[in-house]
Design a protein around this motif. Structure first.
Motif, mmCIF file in Angstrom:
data_model
loop_
_atom_site.group_PDB
_atom_site.id
_atom_site.type_symbol
_atom_site.label_atom_id
_atom_site.label_comp_id
_atom_site.label_asym_id
_atom_site.label_seq_id
_atom_site.Cartn_x
_atom_site.Cartn_y
_atom_site.Cartn_z
ATOM 1 N N GLY A 1 -75.090 66.888 13.009
ATOM 2 C CA GLY A 1 -74.129 65.884 13.049
ATOM 3 C C GLY A 1 -73.397 66.049 11.845
ATOM 4 O O GLY A 1 -72.105 65.543 11.858
ATOM 5 N N GLY A 2 -73.780 66.521 10.492
ATOM 6 C CA GLY A 2 -73.088 66.978 9.230
ATOM 7 C C GLY A 2 -71.715 67.803 9.512
ATOM 8 O O GLY A 2 -70.483 67.369 9.232
ATOM 9 N N THR A 3 -71.974 68.856 10.425
ATOM 10 C CA THR A 3 -70.993 69.789 10.701
ATOM 11 C C THR A 3 -69.807 69.040 11.681
ATOM 12 O O THR A 3 -68.846 68.976 11.463
ATOM 13 C CB THR A 3 -71.322 71.235 11.392
ATOM 14 N N ALA A 4 -70.368 68.303 12.780
ATOM 15 C CA ALA A 4 -69.555 67.730 13.570
ATOM 16 C C ALA A 4 -68.726 66.416 12.835
ATOM 17 O O ALA A 4 -67.552 66.582 13.408
ATOM 18 C CB ALA A 4 -70.369 67.052 15.025
ATOM 19 N N GLY A 5 -69.322 65.743 11.946
ATOM 20 C CA GLY A 5 -68.720 64.864 11.413
ATOM 21 C C GLY A 5 -67.732 65.339 10.497
ATOM 22 O O GLY A 5 -66.635 64.680 10.217
ATOM 23 N N PRO B 1 -68.666 76.878 29.607
ATOM 24 C CA PRO B 1 -69.971 77.119 28.537
ATOM 25 C C PRO B 1 -69.384 76.774 27.145
ATOM 26 O O PRO B 1 -69.999 77.423 26.241
ATOM 27 C CB PRO B 1 -69.947 78.456 28.579
ATOM 28 N N GLU B 2 -68.278 76.182 26.807
ATOM 29 C CA GLU B 2 -67.896 75.785 25.262
ATOM 30 C C GLU B 2 -68.754 74.829 24.586
ATOM 31 O O GLU B 2 -69.901 74.518 25.248
ATOM 32 C CB GLU B 2 -66.320 75.194 25.586
ATOM 33 N N ALA B 3 -68.546 74.723 23.235
ATOM 34 C CA ALA B 3 -69.566 73.647 22.445
ATOM 35 C C ALA B 3 -69.131 72.561 22.107
ATOM 36 O O ALA B 3 -69.683 71.780 21.537
ATOM 37 C CB ALA B 3 -70.070 74.551 21.248
ATOM 38 N N ALA B 4 -67.701 72.233 22.201
ATOM 39 C CA ALA B 4 -67.258 71.023 21.853
ATOM 40 C C ALA B 4 -65.802 70.410 22.654
ATOM 41 O O ALA B 4 -65.310 71.445 23.021
ATOM 42 C CB ALA B 4 -66.978 70.816 20.220
ATOM 43 N N MET B 5 -65.802 69.226 22.555
ATOM 44 C CA MET B 5 -64.284 68.895 22.877
ATOM 45 C C MET B 5 -63.895 67.715 21.928
ATOM 46 O O MET B 5 -64.481 66.816 21.637
ATOM 47 C CB MET B 5 -64.450 68.383 24.297
ATOM 48 N N TYR C 1 -64.453 74.969 10.497
ATOM 49 C CA TYR C 1 -65.736 74.907 11.090
ATOM 50 C C TYR C 1 -65.965 75.545 12.181
ATOM 51 O O TYR C 1 -65.714 75.088 13.418
ATOM 52 C CB TYR C 1 -66.038 73.177 11.482
ATOM 53 N N PRO C 2 -66.300 76.781 12.107
ATOM 54 C CA PRO C 2 -66.222 77.968 13.385
ATOM 55 C C PRO C 2 -67.319 77.625 14.211
ATOM 56 O O PRO C 2 -67.422 78.414 15.235
ATOM 57 C CB PRO C 2 -66.208 79.021 12.542
ATOM 58 N N GLU C 3 -68.324 76.932 13.751
ATOM 59 C CA GLU C 3 -69.611 76.637 14.458
ATOM 60 C C GLU C 3 -69.121 75.960 15.787
ATOM 61 O O GLU C 3 -69.898 76.095 16.720
ATOM 62 C CB GLU C 3 -70.563 75.675 13.738
ATOM 63 N N LEU C 4 -67.990 75.207 15.818
ATOM 64 C CA LEU C 4 -67.712 74.635 17.278
ATOM 65 C C LEU C 4 -66.921 75.268 18.270
ATOM 66 O O LEU C 4 -66.571 74.924 18.997
ATOM 67 C CB LEU C 4 -66.793 73.344 16.747
ATOM 68 N N ARG D 1 -70.515 83.029 18.193
ATOM 69 C CA ARG D 1 -69.395 82.605 17.232
ATOM 70 C C ARG D 1 -68.315 83.361 17.916
ATOM 71 O O ARG D 1 -68.305 84.347 17.666
ATOM 72 C CB ARG D 1 -69.558 82.247 15.977
ATOM 73 N N LEU D 2 -67.207 82.775 18.366
ATOM 74 C CA LEU D 2 -66.093 83.505 18.762
ATOM 75 C C LEU D 2 -64.862 83.425 17.729
ATOM 76 O O LEU D 2 -64.658 82.816 17.231
ATOM 77 C CB LEU D 2 -65.534 82.741 19.976
ATOM 78 N N PRO D 3 -64.281 84.951 17.713
ATOM 79 C CA PRO D 3 -63.440 85.202 16.796
ATOM 80 C C PRO D 3 -61.996 84.443 17.086
ATOM 81 O O PRO D 3 -61.501 84.266 16.023
ATOM 82 C CB PRO D 3 -63.296 86.742 16.716
#
Length: 456
Positions: free
Chosen positions: A432-436, A392-396, A298-301, A314-316
């Motif tokens: 939510g689908g991706t996060a879940g 500036p991250e996108a998730a934890m 799930y690279p979106e996160l 999106r970061l490599p």
């Protein structure tokens, strides 16, 4: 003749503009080598030791412990040259004192100090360049000095952390004690030599203030009354954390989802790993390796949002941050290229960075550039949390404590090792689908560690 050079607070990188003096590593009169650390400072990123580019005798220090200086402000002056070093060494038994300006050499633009010989040491009181009085033994000498860069009254006041004019205090401990109790040292009469303010003077003033009855100021009913209490400056690491968290709350529309997972098999796998020879594997290292596997799916996160360009980036690489609590506050060291590391390698790097965080020796570069954060708040004995994303991250990913709980396992009620996992994510980068899906994959790997074999 010796040349006196001024060493200024250098640019510490990472966009830092100021630093607080935590501890001086040298005294006036000490002989220092080139690149020897002379002061320990705290920036908004970390504690760092600052090396001096000159070798010689320290002739002055600017600022007390606890003083905040801007980049480019004078830190200390060093008399370089064989005569200066010889003087510093020969005077070490009798004490030291700064040289006093006497005459200018307009051709050099540097501070020049020449010491005479043949006279016995004498005790003299001087006002140091940072506005502090000092005493020390110095040989009867001929002193010729010109400041390399004159210090303005405002800069001198900033270096001393006080208003204009000297304060008769030498001990950093006395100054710190006064700051902690909000005492104005200029209002105290010192009982030491030449009016020097001693620790006993400050403690006496503290006791007097505590015994004096509190007088309530007469104010109109509608006038606001400023709350009393201890005031702690938001600066250094704590101030940087406060700024980052406030910005995260302002800019990131976050959401949180969570799930309970059966960690019994994960704990059994860890016990099996640690029964073999080699470094021990921590639970945090296993969870970190699970995170990198989930981020690959799930690279979106593992991304950030460029607000000006209105783009998701999106970061490599996965640079995995992990929250670490220290005496100086919360810090987030970063494991570089975690996606390319084994569990053992991640664990070794986490151990190294954790020790550096505890001792205050983390470098600024080791606290920046993270792309995803793992927050193990279970070490505080709590089950769940809704953390603030590390901008500036996108998730934890948050991990609670692992505790025995009733659990339905293979159709039967059993006592299992259960952990609560939570994911706080930036709703701009995914739904939510991706996060879940990410969180469910993490939970599946916790419950069945063999699933990690697919990504090894």
């Amino acid at each position: 003749m010796a040349q006196v050079l001024e060493f200024k607070l250098p640019d510490l990188g990472e966009g830092l503009t100021e630093a607080e003096i935590v501890r001086w590593l040298v005294e006036v009169g000490d002989v220092v080598d080139i690149d020897q650390p002379v002061v320990e400072v705290e920036t908004a990123k970390a504690m760092v030791e600052v090396p001096c580019p000159y070798g010689g005798v320290v002739t002055a220090r600017f600022g007390d412990e606890g003083t905040e200086l801007p980049v480019g402000a004078p830190l200390l002056t060093v008399a370089v040259g064989s005569s200066a070093e010889a003087s510093g060494k020969s005077d070490s038994g009798a004490g030291t004192a700064e040289a006093e300006p006497a005459a200018a050499d307009s051709g050099s633009g540097n501070v020049l100090v020449g010491y005479g010989t043949g006279a016995p040491p004498v005790r003299r009181r001087r006002v140091r360049p940072d506005g502090l009085k000092a005493t020390g033994a110095a040989p009867a000498a001929r002193v010729v000095a010109v400041p390399a860069s004159p210090v303005s009254p405002a800069a001198s006041a900033a270096a001393s952390g006080r208003g204009t004019g000297p304060v008769a205090v030498v001990s950093p401990l006395v100054r710190r004690l006064a700051r902690q109790h909000d005492l104005d040292l200029r209002r105290l009469a010192g009982s030491g030599p030449d009016g020097l303010i001693l620790r006993a003077d400050v403690e006496s003033a503290i006791r007097s203030a505590a015994e004096a009855p509190a007088a309530a100021p007469a104010v109109p009913d509608e006038a606001p009354v400023r709350a009393a209490g201890e005031r702690i400056p938001l600066r250094g690491v704590r101030g940087a954390v406060a700024d980052k968290l406030s910005r995260s709350r302002r800019e990131i529309p976050d959401a949180t989802c969570w799930v309970d997972a059966d960690a019994t098999e994960l704990m059994a796998a860890r016990a099996a790993m640690n029964s073999a020879d080699g470094p021990k594997v921590s639970v945090l290292a296993l969870l970190a390796r699970i995170c990198t596997a989930a981020l690959a799916r799930y690279p979106e996160l593992n991304s950030t949002v460029d607000q000006e360009a209105r783009e998701i980036v999106r970061l490599p690489q996965v640079h995995l941050g992990f929250a670490a609590q220290t005496e100086r506050g919360l810090v987030v060291p970063v494991v570089r290229d975690a996606h390319a590391r084994s569990t053992e390698s991640i664990g070794a790097e986490i151990a190294r960075l954790t020790e550096a965080a505890r001792t205050g020796t983390l470098k600024p570069a080791e606290l920046t550039g993270g792309t995803f954060t793992l927050n193990n708040y279970g070490v505080f004995g709590v089950d769940g949390s809704t953390p603030i994303i590390n901008h500036p991250e996108a998730a934890m990913l948050g991990v609670g404590r692992i505790v025995p709980k009733p659990w339905v396992y293979e159709g039967q009620l059993a006592v299992r090792q259960v952990v609560q996992l939570s994911l706080t994510f930036d709703h701009r980068v995914c739904d939510g689908g991706t996060a879940g899906g990410f969180l469910r994959h993490v939970a599946d790997c916790v419950e069945q560690p063999a699933l990690l074999l697919r990504s090894l």
